[in-house]
Design an enzyme around this catalytic site. Sequence first.
Site, PDB file in Angstrom:
ATOM      1  N   LYS A  78       0.855  -1.196   0.000  1.00  0.00           N
ATOM      2  CA  LYS A  78       0.000   0.000   0.000  1.00  0.00           C
ATOM      3  C   LYS A  78       0.890   1.245   0.000  1.00  0.00           C
ATOM      4  O   LYS A  78       1.903   1.289   0.705  1.00  0.00           O
ATOM      5  CB  LYS A  78      -0.889  -0.021   1.239  1.00  0.00           C
ATOM      6  CG  LYS A  78      -1.951   1.063   1.287  1.00  0.00           C
ATOM      7  CD  LYS A  78      -2.848   0.866   2.515  1.00  0.00           C
ATOM      8  CE  LYS A  78      -3.983   1.864   2.597  1.00  0.00           C
ATOM      9  NZ  LYS A  78      -4.861   1.656   3.771  1.00  0.00           N
ATOM     10  N   SER A 153      -9.731   1.482   2.633  1.00  0.00           N
ATOM     11  CA  SER A 153      -8.916   2.250   1.730  1.00  0.00           C
ATOM     12  C   SER A 153      -7.799   1.471   1.033  1.00  0.00           C
ATOM     13  O   SER A 153      -7.234   1.961   0.062  1.00  0.00           O
ATOM     14  CB  SER A 153      -8.290   3.410   2.515  1.00  0.00           C
ATOM     15  OG  SER A 153      -7.367   2.925   3.484  1.00  0.00           O
ATOM     16  N   SER A 177      -9.751  -0.830   6.776  1.00  0.00           N
ATOM     17  CA  SER A 177      -9.177  -0.682   5.429  1.00  0.00           C
ATOM     18  C   SER A 177      -8.492  -1.908   4.844  1.00  0.00           C
ATOM     19  O   SER A 177      -8.267  -1.962   3.648  1.00  0.00           O
ATOM     20  CB  SER A 177      -8.188   0.477   5.405  1.00  0.00           C
ATOM     21  OG  SER A 177      -8.907   1.672   5.270  1.00  0.00           O
TER      22      SER A 177
HETATM   23  N1  GLN Z   1     -13.203   3.888   6.081  1.00  0.00           N
HETATM   24  C1  GLN Z   1     -12.493   4.263   7.260  1.00  0.00           C
HETATM   25  C2  GLN Z   1     -12.070   5.713   7.194  1.00  0.00           C
HETATM   26  O1  GLN Z   1     -12.280   6.319   6.195  1.00  0.00           O
HETATM   27  C3  GLN Z   1     -11.332   3.359   7.490  1.00  0.00           C
HETATM   28  C4  GLN Z   1     -10.090   3.741   6.806  1.00  0.00           C
HETATM   29  C5  GLN Z   1      -8.906   2.916   7.192  1.00  0.00           C
HETATM   30  O2  GLN Z   1      -9.032   1.886   7.819  1.00  0.00           O
HETATM   31  N2  GLN Z   1      -7.751   3.446   6.858  1.00  0.00           N
HETATM   32  O3  GLN Z   1     -11.529   6.249   8.124  1.00  0.00           O
END
Ligand code: GLN
Length: 483
Positions: A78, A153, A177
């Site tokens: 990532k 994400s 994410s």
């Molecule tokens: N969807 C969540 C957010 O936008 C989780 C994101 C993540 O785990 N980085 O914060």
Amino acid sequence: MNLGISATEFVSQAKVGTISVEEFVAKTLDRIKLVEEKVHAFITVDNQNALAKAKEIDKKIKSKDKVGICFGMPVSIKDNLCTAGMKTTCASKMLENFIAPYDATVVSRLKSEDAIIIGKVNLDEFAMGSTTEFSYFGPSRNPWNVDYVPGGSSGGSGVSVSALECLASLGSDTGGSVRSPASFCSVVGLKPTYGLVSRYGLVSYANSIEQVGPMARTVEDVAFLLNIISGYDSHDDTTIKNDSVDYTKDISLGISGKKIGIITQMIGQGVDQEVVSATNRAISKLQELGAECIPISLDAVEHSVAAYYTIASAEASSNLSRYDNLRYGFDFGTEGYEFKAFISKARSNFGPEVTRRMLLGAFVLSAGYYGKYYLKAQKVRAMIKAQLDEAFKKVDFLISPTMPILPFKVGEKIDDPLKLYLTDINTITANLSGIPAISIPFEISSSGLPIGIQLFANSFEEKKLLQAAYALHKTTHLPEVPL
Ligand code: GLN
């Protein structure tokens, strides 16, 4: 050559020379070239170094030199994990050309075991989002149907593993994410216990709740990666020592006699009917394997989305204050600007979601609102932890669908932040409490879209959790990705 084999299978064949690492990596790069225009998982592909490294490893294998346990397996990372000499953009214009001076600990551990970092993969800007649509470089797409989101994400991680563009990937999980794209792309994804994996070199979003997590096509592969990336790191004081644990050993032990709690708040109202049915089938399978399943109510879960977005935004507003365009990034043509105008022009280059989070975060921390919002959110967090502690006195694991709904169309929810935030309802409990959780690909819906099942265990019980996940995953017969 079959690019769809597991990482474990790859290792066992590369070791004895029945797979040429160079050939496998070359085929993987061809595959990336072929599918990228449809799915857009990668921000950077490192063709040259990957091939050079593969040749080097083949040579070492032939001449019986010592080779790391990954034997040249191609892995994607990532793009919020630092890689020396390769861009780390966080999918943001702010860091479009940023090259980190060092490797994240998880990356250096993979490299020292001879994994090949084949490239850096897409995410929502600074990992804020649930669909990968908030990437400065454009959205990634779901390999099961390219009109649909891949989750987020760590969407690039999920897509690259699912679309056979690598054998495994590292994502990060602040509120789901790793597990969201694992579920939407039909791969396995683990959010480890807070403190099990080093965050050194992970670009911070909400550092009190996030962890780096492995993603792969089998549970065993995830356990294999966890062996490599977990454990104490002197660069991250929150990490613990776990040297004696081998997560792959006894992974097929089964779950007979174990107790599993079904979190009633996570399969009730608002959950897609097909997702509910799939979860019930998963529960039946676990019962057939000898587990006892009972309903468990965790009513604090109902407040978890509000608490999570308060805490995560507060931490984000602090963590992202370092991007002032003086130390990092990009010349935005601000020469001659006076200081305040310079900073404000530079910071206007964040995308809409990151901007929203920073404003929200600054607000909930501000005098007069701190007690009303931030402190209250911390109380909910403590409540969630207390309820989980109680639950784990009664059961070994908890179960829920990973995502309450099926993957949806690209663009469908992008203009409604609240709708997007609500899709995280089942994942954020693990982050707020620190416990581990894993998403297992379980079924494909009638419309051809993946459904993932989530299992949780108590802190640092990854070994047990992986055994349960392994048992459940073995009951599935999933089709190959239609791409
Ligand atoms: N969807 C969540 C957010 O936008 C989780 C994101 C993540 O785990 N980085 O914060």
